[in-house]
Design a protein around this motif. Structure first.
Motif, PDB file in Angstrom:
ATOM      1  N   VAL A  29       0.685  -1.321  -0.007  1.00 57.29           N
ATOM      2  CA  VAL A  29       0.011  -0.030   0.137  1.00 57.29           C
ATOM      3  C   VAL A  29       0.905   1.056  -0.215  1.00 57.29           C
ATOM      4  O   VAL A  29       1.733   1.382   0.768  1.00 57.29           O
ATOM      5  CB  VAL A  29      -0.918   0.034   1.320  1.00 57.29           C
ATOM      6  CG1 VAL A  29      -1.808   1.411   1.283  1.00 57.29           C
ATOM      7  CG2 VAL A  29      -1.870  -1.315   1.256  1.00 57.29           C
ATOM      8  N   PHE A  30       0.623   2.246  -0.922  1.00 63.29           N
ATOM      9  CA  PHE A  30       1.164   3.472  -1.037  1.00 63.29           C
ATOM     10  C   PHE A  30       0.368   4.595  -0.755  1.00 63.29           C
ATOM     11  O   PHE A  30      -0.447   4.602  -1.320  1.00 63.29           O
ATOM     12  CB  PHE A  30       2.020   3.558  -2.243  1.00 63.29           C
ATOM     13  CG  PHE A  30       3.055   2.550  -2.732  1.00 63.29           C
ATOM     14  CD1 PHE A  30       4.455   2.841  -2.282  1.00 63.29           C
ATOM     15  CD2 PHE A  30       2.847   1.327  -3.171  1.00 63.29           C
ATOM     16  CE1 PHE A  30       5.556   2.224  -2.535  1.00 63.29           C
ATOM     17  CE2 PHE A  30       4.086   0.385  -3.249  1.00 63.29           C
ATOM     18  CZ  PHE A  30       5.286   0.718  -2.972  1.00 63.29           C
ATOM     19  N   VAL A  31       0.826   5.465  -0.036  1.00 64.28           N
ATOM     20  CA  VAL A  31      -0.085   6.753   0.338  1.00 64.28           C
ATOM     21  C   VAL A  31       0.833   7.955   0.376  1.00 64.28           C
ATOM     22  O   VAL A  31       1.923   7.904   0.450  1.00 64.28           O
ATOM     23  CB  VAL A  31      -0.824   6.534   1.661  1.00 64.28           C
ATOM     24  CG1 VAL A  31      -1.724   5.389   1.837  1.00 64.28           C
ATOM     25  CG2 VAL A  31       0.371   6.473   2.870  1.00 64.28           C
ATOM     26  N   LEU A  32      -0.246   9.218   0.310  1.00 58.24           N
ATOM     27  CA  LEU A  32       0.658  10.331   0.297  1.00 58.24           C
ATOM     28  C   LEU A  32       0.731  10.902   1.756  1.00 58.24           C
ATOM     29  O   LEU A  32       0.034  10.194   2.530  1.00 58.24           O
ATOM     30  CB  LEU A  32       0.176  11.320  -0.451  1.00 58.24           C
ATOM     31  CG  LEU A  32       0.252  11.294  -2.198  1.00 58.24           C
ATOM     32  CD1 LEU A  32      -1.058  12.159  -2.761  1.00 58.24           C
ATOM     33  CD2 LEU A  32       1.405  11.887  -2.338  1.00 58.24           C
ATOM     34  N   ASN A  37       6.467  10.974  -1.517  1.00 63.30           N
ATOM     35  CA  ASN A  37       6.179  12.533  -1.183  1.00 63.30           C
ATOM     36  C   ASN A  37       5.492  13.199  -2.203  1.00 63.30           C
ATOM     37  O   ASN A  37       5.460  14.389  -2.095  1.00 63.30           O
ATOM     38  CB  ASN A  37       7.451  12.857  -0.923  1.00 63.30           C
ATOM     39  CG  ASN A  37       7.971  12.441   0.657  1.00 63.30           C
ATOM     40  OD1 ASN A  37       7.070  12.618   1.604  1.00 63.30           O
ATOM     41  ND2 ASN A  37       9.007  11.945   0.544  1.00 63.30           N
ATOM     42  N   SER A  38       5.167  12.542  -3.472  1.00 60.15           N
ATOM     43  CA  SER A  38       4.645  13.496  -4.330  1.00 60.15           C
ATOM     44  C   SER A  38       3.775  12.468  -5.298  1.00 60.15           C
ATOM     45  O   SER A  38       3.922  11.197  -5.190  1.00 60.15           O
ATOM     46  CB  SER A  38       5.756  14.127  -5.267  1.00 60.15           C
ATOM     47  OG  SER A  38       6.379  12.970  -5.908  1.00 60.15           O
ATOM     48  N   GLU A  39       2.984  13.030  -5.958  1.00 56.31           N
ATOM     49  CA  GLU A  39       2.026  12.274  -6.920  1.00 56.31           C
ATOM     50  C   GLU A  39       2.867  11.583  -7.889  1.00 56.31           C
ATOM     51  O   GLU A  39       2.593  10.445  -8.616  1.00 56.31           O
ATOM     52  CB  GLU A  39       0.766  13.049  -7.512  1.00 56.31           C
ATOM     53  CG  GLU A  39      -0.251  13.346  -6.462  1.00 56.31           C
ATOM     54  CD  GLU A  39      -0.898  14.706  -6.768  1.00 56.31           C
ATOM     55  OE1 GLU A  39      -1.499  14.669  -7.896  1.00 56.31           O
ATOM     56  OE2 GLU A  39      -1.184  15.383  -5.857  1.00 56.31           O
ATOM     57  N   GLU A  40       3.951  12.277  -8.381  1.00 59.43           N
ATOM     58  CA  GLU A  40       4.690  11.783  -9.400  1.00 59.43           C
ATOM     59  C   GLU A  40       5.437  10.373  -8.905  1.00 59.43           C
ATOM     60  O   GLU A  40       5.756   9.418  -9.701  1.00 59.43           O
ATOM     61  CB  GLU A  40       5.885  12.921  -9.706  1.00 59.43           C
ATOM     62  CG  GLU A  40       6.647  12.647 -11.067  1.00 59.43           C
ATOM     63  CD  GLU A  40       5.683  12.193 -12.118  1.00 59.43           C
ATOM     64  OE1 GLU A  40       6.094  11.003 -12.758  1.00 59.43           O
ATOM     65  OE2 GLU A  40       4.930  12.713 -12.505  1.00 59.43           O
ATOM     66  N   LYS A  68      -5.076  11.271  -9.179  1.00 61.93           N
ATOM     67  CA  LYS A  68      -5.938  12.204  -9.991  1.00 61.93           C
ATOM     68  C   LYS A  68      -6.115  11.404 -11.350  1.00 61.93           C
ATOM     69  O   LYS A  68      -5.282  10.696 -12.151  1.00 61.93           O
ATOM     70  CB  LYS A  68      -5.517  13.535 -10.168  1.00 61.93           C
ATOM     71  CG  LYS A  68      -5.689  14.321  -8.907  1.00 61.93           C
ATOM     72  CD  LYS A  68      -5.458  15.808  -9.369  1.00 61.93           C
ATOM     73  CE  LYS A  68      -4.971  16.578  -8.262  1.00 61.93           C
ATOM     74  NZ  LYS A  68      -3.792  17.161  -8.150  1.00 61.93           N
ATOM     75  N   ARG A  69      -7.401  11.286 -11.896  1.00 63.42           N
ATOM     76  CA  ARG A  69      -7.675  10.769 -13.109  1.00 63.42           C
ATOM     77  C   ARG A  69      -6.747  11.185 -14.283  1.00 63.42           C
ATOM     78  O   ARG A  69      -6.364  10.436 -15.017  1.00 63.42           O
ATOM     79  CB  ARG A  69      -9.146  10.722 -13.585  1.00 63.42           C
ATOM     80  CG  ARG A  69      -9.261  10.054 -14.783  1.00 63.42           C
ATOM     81  CD  ARG A  69     -11.089  10.309 -15.148  1.00 63.42           C
ATOM     82  NE  ARG A  69     -11.597   8.878 -14.454  1.00 63.42           N
ATOM     83  CZ  ARG A  69     -12.832   8.769 -14.521  1.00 63.42           C
ATOM     84  NH1 ARG A  69     -13.756   9.422 -15.270  1.00 63.42           N
ATOM     85  NH2 ARG A  69     -13.401   7.755 -13.927  1.00 63.42           N
ATOM     86  N   MET A 123       4.351   8.342  -6.610  1.00 65.86           N
ATOM     87  CA  MET A 123       3.304   7.582  -6.422  1.00 65.86           C
ATOM     88  C   MET A 123       3.075   6.721  -7.638  1.00 65.86           C
ATOM     89  O   MET A 123       3.175   5.626  -7.649  1.00 65.86           O
ATOM     90  CB  MET A 123       1.953   8.433  -5.911  1.00 65.86           C
ATOM     91  CG  MET A 123       0.591   7.426  -6.005  1.00 65.86           C
ATOM     92  SD  MET A 123       0.562   6.231  -4.685  1.00 65.86           S
ATOM     93  CE  MET A 123      -0.407   7.383  -3.406  1.00 65.86           C
ATOM     94  N   ARG A 124       3.117   7.562  -8.799  1.00 67.46           N
ATOM     95  CA  ARG A 124       2.824   6.845 -10.024  1.00 67.46           C
ATOM     96  C   ARG A 124       4.107   5.733 -10.327  1.00 67.46           C
ATOM     97  O   ARG A 124       3.945   4.585 -10.965  1.00 67.46           O
ATOM     98  CB  ARG A 124       2.536   7.662 -11.295  1.00 67.46           C
ATOM     99  CG  ARG A 124       2.362   6.871 -12.396  1.00 67.46           C
ATOM    100  CD  ARG A 124       2.045   7.748 -13.778  1.00 67.46           C
ATOM    101  NE  ARG A 124       3.045   8.941 -13.991  1.00 67.46           N
ATOM    102  CZ  ARG A 124       2.567  10.011 -14.247  1.00 67.46           C
ATOM    103  NH1 ARG A 124       1.338  10.061 -14.613  1.00 67.46           N
ATOM    104  NH2 ARG A 124       3.437  11.063 -14.257  1.00 67.46           N
ATOM    105  N   ALA A 125       5.323   6.473 -10.187  1.00 66.84           N
ATOM    106  CA  ALA A 125       6.452   5.655 -10.430  1.00 66.84           C
ATOM    107  C   ALA A 125       6.454   4.136  -9.397  1.00 66.84           C
ATOM    108  O   ALA A 125       6.727   3.260  -9.857  1.00 66.84           O
ATOM    109  CB  ALA A 125       7.730   6.337 -10.183  1.00 66.84           C
ATOM    110  N   ARG A 126       6.226   4.489  -8.146  1.00 61.62           N
ATOM    111  CA  ARG A 126       6.429   3.309  -7.437  1.00 61.62           C
ATOM    112  C   ARG A 126       5.216   2.219  -7.762  1.00 61.62           C
ATOM    113  O   ARG A 126       5.599   1.181  -7.579  1.00 61.62           O
ATOM    114  CB  ARG A 126       6.123   3.898  -5.882  1.00 61.62           C
ATOM    115  CG  ARG A 126       7.190   4.705  -5.408  1.00 61.62           C
ATOM    116  CD  ARG A 126       8.701   4.016  -5.269  1.00 61.62           C
ATOM    117  NE  ARG A 126       8.710   2.934  -4.525  1.00 61.62           N
ATOM    118  CZ  ARG A 126       8.942   3.079  -3.214  1.00 61.62           C
ATOM    119  NH1 ARG A 126       8.975   3.964  -2.449  1.00 61.62           N
ATOM    120  NH2 ARG A 126       9.274   1.760  -2.610  1.00 61.62           N
ATOM    121  N   ILE A 127       3.988   2.687  -8.158  1.00 57.94           N
ATOM    122  CA  ILE A 127       3.043   1.611  -8.355  1.00 57.94           C
ATOM    123  C   ILE A 127       3.357   1.092  -9.458  1.00 57.94           C
ATOM    124  O   ILE A 127       3.183  -0.136  -9.899  1.00 57.94           O
ATOM    125  CB  ILE A 127       1.682   2.332  -8.390  1.00 57.94           C
ATOM    126  CG1 ILE A 127       1.317   3.353  -7.389  1.00 57.94           C
ATOM    127  CG2 ILE A 127       0.346   1.399  -9.010  1.00 57.94           C
ATOM    128  CD1 ILE A 127       0.883   2.462  -6.098  1.00 57.94           C
TER     129      ILE A 127
END
Lengths: 150, 406
Positions: free
Chosen positions: A71-74, A116-119, A136-137, A121-125
């Motif tokens: 699980v990843f969260v901001l 720490n950022s949405e960028e 965000k969509r 988040m995408r990279a880790r997922i």
């Protein structure tokens, strides 16, 4: 002052009744601009809200095939995190925090991974097998898979 | 007389704590970011307490002009999950609170958790080792400032006097969880030995430090929590049968008696976006048997509190609470106790109005301040206040605390 158990329970009950009346009048508006995303190797495409809560509450540890859920969260104070908790999990961010802390500091569970950022988040997922998070969509591309909440 | 194994153990624990901290910074610096299932967390706090218009002391010499800084909490924990259904967890805790806790490092919990059955809606498992006692809403994480609603937990139920008895115990714990559309149920049941190896527990039970030692005996503990709508509504029932023996010392006037505690706690909470209401009600039945000079006694204590929290935004929140403690529900004003023993009636109850503010400067740094107006000395530590006649019935307590977590 004599307070009996029955008085106490009556008082409590009427308080809870009042609360439930207040709570009905307090439903939030629908919005779908935040989406749950998973690593492309995760085969699940639909998930109930209960299971999603169990995953982000760090209680459900494995996907159906037995592989670990990551699980990843901001951060707690990130607006997207707060929006996600309310829209997709239908709980408040402080509730997630206290649920995690109860697990982390009693040894009965583990914390989610913090990005720490949405960028990030995408990279880790996109790069972590079994990963789940949210974006965000408008920021979602082919590197991750959208998971629909029933 | 030097206690060599004890000193060695202390060094080992200190070295372990340092390693854990170093390891955590090493993990955070690496790209791999502990996907292997190892996590390290911790907390650090410094408090200040000033009791005013009174001789009563809480966590050190708080009634002095300067107040007391003798209130620190430090904890580090590590958990490792080699398989999805297997986890090892341990937390080391150092706590400084006046005469009761002198800041030594102890193992707060340390256990192996194996989930025998796991599915999307159910878990069933077992924990072996030292686990936190599942008591009410707050006991499991009572020493972690971030998980408390206030600097001092409602003392009627989470009193610090006999804290080690309530804190954690050694043995086997079974747990189960069921997640459904109508709500989640979490149940824990333990067959355990309680921790009795500290002088504050002894002083709380037997009125003062005695020449002999308390000994743990097989005990039972359990809790069921029902949560609806992801925790919007929470209900809990906790109960235990805690058994403690007594090993008389040399020239002891007490014989090898036994003590039985039967606490029962009902808990309820409602969580809305900006506010939360919490209430807990506890009955504590206590029996002392075969202590020779002391007559066999049994009595039932009663406690409850109502608590409201208001969140102005994600950084600021306020708390208001009314908290009531009776040592003996058949003698709420303590007059019978005074007539029998000559000790003050006020030591048998405490009614505490609390207002407090919390400021989360960042998600990991927190500042708190609170004020208590208390009637009664029921939960005052007898170690910080050795002479019960030298206390005041009506008193004020002001506290501030800074905390950090990672």
């Amino acid at each position: 002052m004599v307070v009996r158990l029955t008085d106490y329970l009556c008082c409590l009950l009427s308080l809870l009744l009042l609360i439930s009346v207040l709570a009905v009048a307090n439903t939030s508006q629908a919005s779908d601009s935040v989406e749950v995303i998973v690593h492309p190797s995760v085969l699940v495409r639909n998930l109930s809200r209960n299971s999603l809560r169990a995953i982000f509450g760090m209680r459900l540890r494995a996907w159906q095939d037995g592989s670990p859920i990551r699980v990843f969260v901001l951060p707690d104070d990130a607006p997207l995190h707060q929006f996600f908790a309310k829209e997709k999990l239908n709980i408040f961010p402080y509730q997630l925090r206290s649920a995690w802390d109860r697990l982390i500091f009693s040894g009965t569970g583990q914390a989610p991974f913090l990005v720490n950022s949405e960028e990030e988040m995408r990279a880790r997922i996109a790069n972590t097998s079994g990963a789940i998070g949210y974006l965000k969509r408008v920021d979602i591309d082919d590197s991750v898979q959208i998971l629909h909440v029933k | 007389m030097l206690n060599r194994p004890g000193i060695l153990k202390g060094y080992l624990i200190r070295a372990g704590m340092l390693l854990m901290v170093l390891h955590s910074s090493w993990i955070n610096a690496s790209d791999q970011k502990n996907l292997n299932g190892l996590q390290v967390h911790g907390f650090l706090s410094q408090g200040y307490i000033k009791t005013t218009d009174t001789k009563n002391n809480v966590f050190g010499n708080s009634s002095s002009d300067k107040g007391s800084f003798d209130f620190r909490e430090i904890g580090v924990n590590a958990s490792h999950r080699p398989l999805t259904n297997l986890q090892f967890s341990m937390q080391l805790l150092s706590r400084q609170t006046g005469q009761a806790s002198k800041g030594g490092i102890r193992i707060d919990y340390g256990f192996l958790d194996y989930a025998v059955i796991t599915s999307e809606t159910k878990d069933l498992g077992v924990r072996l080792g030292r686990t936190k006692n599942p008591f009410g809403f707050y006991n499991d994480t009572r020493d972690v400032p971030f998980t408390r609603p206030s600097i001092l937990l409602p003392q009627s139920i989470y009193f610090d006097r006999a804290r080690n008895l309530a804190l954690a115990s050694d043995g086997v714990q079974l747990y189960g969880e069921s997640r459904n559309d109508w709500g989640d149920i979490t149940a824990q049941f333990g067959v355990v030995f309680p921790q009795v190896d500290d002088k504050s527990t002894e002083a709380a039970i037997l009125m003062r430090n005695q020449p002999g030692k308390l000994t743990p005996k097989l005990s039972y503990i359990g809790r069921i929590i029902y949560e609806r709508d992801g925790g919007r509504l929470r209900f809990g029932v906790s109960g235990a049968q805690v058994n403690v023996g007594y090993h008389p010392g040399v020239n002891d006037r007490l014989s090898a008696g036994s003590i039985e505690f039967l606490p029962l706690i009902f808990s309820a909470q409602y969580n809305a976006e900006h506010w939360s209401l919490t209430s807990e009600y506890a009955l504590r039945h206590i029996e002392l048997r075969n202590f020779h000079v002391l007559p066999n006694t049994n009595f039932t204590g009663e406690s409850y509190y109502f608590q409201g929290i208001y969140r102005f935004n994600s950084a600021w929140e306020a708390v208001l609470r009314y908290d009531v403690y009776y040592a003996d529900r058949k003698d709420r004003d303590g007059n019978d106790f005074h007539a029998e023993t000559g000790r003050p009636a006020r030591s048998r109850f405490a009614k505490d109005w609390t207002v407090g503010l919390r400021w989360s400067i960042t998600p990991s740094i927190m500042l708190r301040a609170e004020y208590h107006r208390v009637n009664g000395t029921g939960w005052l530590s007898t170690l910080d206040n050795p002479n019960p006649a030298f206390t005041d019935q009506h008193w004020n307590l002001f506290a501030v605390q800074a905390s950090y977590r990672f």
